[in-house]
Write an enzyme that holds these catalytic residues in place. Structure first.
Site, PDB file in Angstrom:
ATOM      1  N   SER A  10       0.846  -1.252  -0.183  1.00  0.00           N
ATOM      2  CA  SER A  10       0.019   0.106  -0.176  1.00  0.00           C
ATOM      3  C   SER A  10       0.744   1.258   0.047  1.00  0.00           C
ATOM      4  O   SER A  10       0.159   2.401  -0.260  1.00  0.00           O
ATOM      5  CB  SER A  10      -1.046   0.088   1.142  1.00  0.00           C
ATOM      6  OG  SER A  10      -0.206   0.079   2.361  1.00  0.00           O
ATOM      7  N   GLY A  11       2.099   1.305   0.212  1.00  0.00           N
ATOM      8  CA  GLY A  11       2.985   2.110   0.430  1.00  0.00           C
ATOM      9  C   GLY A  11       3.530   2.785  -1.036  1.00  0.00           C
ATOM     10  O   GLY A  11       3.305   2.373  -2.058  1.00  0.00           O
ATOM     11  N   CYS A 149      17.510   6.408  -0.516  1.00  0.00           N
ATOM     12  CA  CYS A 149      17.662   7.060  -1.932  1.00  0.00           C
ATOM     13  C   CYS A 149      18.788   8.016  -1.949  1.00  0.00           C
ATOM     14  O   CYS A 149      19.538   8.267  -2.715  1.00  0.00           O
ATOM     15  CB  CYS A 149      16.263   7.925  -2.196  1.00  0.00           C
ATOM     16  SG  CYS A 149      15.705   8.828  -0.766  1.00  0.00           S
ATOM     17  N   ASN A 321      13.517   9.391  -6.349  1.00  0.00           N
ATOM     18  CA  ASN A 321      13.695   8.718  -5.161  1.00  0.00           C
ATOM     19  C   ASN A 321      12.766   7.219  -5.079  1.00  0.00           C
ATOM     20  O   ASN A 321      13.259   6.507  -4.428  1.00  0.00           O
ATOM     21  CB  ASN A 321      13.710   9.736  -4.119  1.00  0.00           C
ATOM     22  CG  ASN A 321      12.280  10.166  -4.275  1.00  0.00           C
ATOM     23  OD1 ASN A 321      12.012  11.149  -4.880  1.00  0.00           O
ATOM     24  ND2 ASN A 321      11.135   9.885  -3.307  1.00  0.00           N
TER      25      ASN A 321
END
Length: 354
Positions: A10-11, A149, A321
Site C-alpha cells: 500500500s506504500g 535514496c 527517489n
C-alpha cells in the site's frame, strides 16, 4: 517466469514495485503483503494502477515463501527485520528496501535504527549496495539490502573518486534536497500542503542516517578513503526526485579533464548512470526533473578552480527517489540476482516536464 511478491503493497515504494513488475517481461506478481489494508486490491490503493491482477493484500506468513521466488520488502525497518528472519532460507531471494540491514557495524546500526532489532547472523549475510558497485555480489545472493535514496545518489557520486581513482577524501559535506515522497505516506504536520508547498525545509540540518551508511560502505570498499562525511537534508515542494550535492575536499591534485574521464570510464558499462556535463542541455544538469519516472541517476563532477576553494571537487547526483532510489533499483538488483540483463523491465525514459 520469476514469481515476485511485494510486501508493503500500500506504500509509495510498494506501488512503484507493482507498476514495474507488471510491466516486466520476466516477472509475474504473485503475492501482495501488508497488515493495514488486508483484503484490498492494488487499484483501490493506487489510483494510477487500474489493474485486475486477481490479488488482494494478505498477511505475511511462512507460506508466503512458497508463492514467490523473490520477495520485495517495502516496509519500515523494524518490520523488515522481522520479515527477513521469517522468510530467509525459505525463498530464493529477499530484497529489502528499508534500513534494517544497510549498516553492517552493529553500533552504528543501533544508533540510527534503534527500533530495528535484527538477527546479527542475518545482518552479516545481506549483500548491501547499488548494483553498479556490487553487482557481482548480487548474483545468486539470497539476501539483498538496498541503499536509501540519498545514499544511492551520494555513493554513485563518490565511488569514481574512492573506488576508481583511489583518492583519499579528507572531508565530504553533502547538501541533500528531496521531494515529499521521500517521507512515505506517514501523516506529519510539516508535510501538510499549506506548510510543504513552496518550502525549503531543513528537516535534518546536522545529521542524516544515509550519511552513516555511505561511510560504512565506503570504508569497506577501498582503495580510497573518506576522512569525514557529514550531511544536511532539506525537504522541497517537489513530490518526486532528489539532488545530492557533495562538496569534496582533498589534498590530491586532479584536473577537470582527468575527473571527467575517470567518471566516464568508471560508468562506461552501466547504462543507468549518466555522466553529464553541467551545461550540456538547455537547463543545467543534473536536475531531478530530468530523471523522473526513470531508473537513471545523472552525475556531474566539477573541479572548483577558485584559488580559495581549498582543492574542492563538486559532485552532483540526481535521481527519482521512488525508482532508482527504491523500486527501480530493487528490480535492477533482482535482475542481477536471477541472471537477467539488469535493464530488463527498466528501459523507460524520463517524463519531462512532470
Amino acid at each position: 517466469m520469476i514469481r515476485a511478491g511485494v510486501v508493503g503493497a500500500s506504500g509509495l515504494a510498494g506501488g512503484e514495485l507493482i507498476r514495474l513488475i507488471t510491466q516486466h517481461p520476466d516477472m509475474e506478481l504473485t503475492f501482495l503483503g501488508g497488515s493495514s489494508h488486508v483484503g484490498r486490491r492494488p487499484a483501490e490503493l493506487h489510483p494510477g494502477l487500474r489493474l485486475d491482477l486477481g490479488l488482494t493484500v494478505e498477511p505475511v506468513t511462512e507460506e508466503t515463501a512458497d508463492r514467490a521466488d523473490v520477495v520485495f520488502l517495502a516496509t519500515p525497518a523494524p518490520v523488515s527485520a522481522e520479515l527477513a528472519a521469517l522468510l530467509a532460507d525459505r525463498t530464493a531471494a529477499v530484497v529489502d528496501l528499508s534500513g534494517a540491514f544497510r549498516i553492517r557495524t552493529p553500533e552504528l546500526h543501533d544508533r540510527w535504527y534503534p527500533k530495528a532489532k535484527r538477527r546479527t547472523d542475518l545482518a552479516d549475510r545481506f549483500v548491501y549496495g547499488v548494483p553498479e558497485l556490487v553487482g557481482d555480489q548480487m548474483a545468486d545472493a539470497a539476501l539483498i539490502s538496498l541503499p536509501g535514496c540519498y545514499a544511492t545518489a551520494i555513493t554513485l557520486g563518490l565511488a569514481p573518486l574512492t573506488m576508481g581513482l583511489g583518492m583519499d577524501l579528507k572531508t565530504v559535506v553533502v547538501d541533500g534536497k528531496s521531494g515529499s515522497s521521500g517521507g512515505g505516506l506517514q501523516l506529519r504536520t510539516a508535510d501538510l500542503h499549506p506548510l510543504r508547498n513552496g518550502a525549503i525545509a531543513p528537516y535534518a540540518p546536522t545529521g542524516h542516517r544515509h550519511a552513516a551508511e555511505v561511510r560504512d560502505f565506503l570504508e569497506r570498499n577501498k582503495p580510497g578513503s573518506v576522512g569525514s562525511l557529514s550531511m544536511s537534508a532539506y525537504g522541497v515542494s517537489h513530490v518526486r526526485g532528489l539532488l545530492a550535492s557533495s562538496y569534496v575536499f582533498t589534498d590530491e591534485t586532479v584536473d577537470q579533464r582527468e575527473l571527467q574521464r575517470a567518471y566516464v570510464r568508471f560508468y562506461k558499462e552501466h547504462r543507468f548512470v549518466r555522466v553529464r556535463r553541467h551545461a550540456e542541455t538547455l537547463i543545467p544538469v543534473p536536475d531531478p526533473q530530468a530523471v523522473l519516472g526513470s531508473n537513471f541517476c545523472d552525475v556531474t563532477v566539477m573541479r572548483d578552480e577558485d584559488d580559495g576553494a581549498g582543492g574542492r571537487i563538486v559532485v552532483l547526483a540526481a535521481l527519482d527517489n521512488l525508482v532508482k532510489g527504491a523500486a527501480g533499483q530493487a528490480v535492477q538488483a533482482a535482475n542481477k540476482r536471477f541472471g537477467l540483463p539488469e535493464e530488463t523491465g527498466l528501459t523507460m525514459q524520463p517524463v519531462m516536464p512532470a
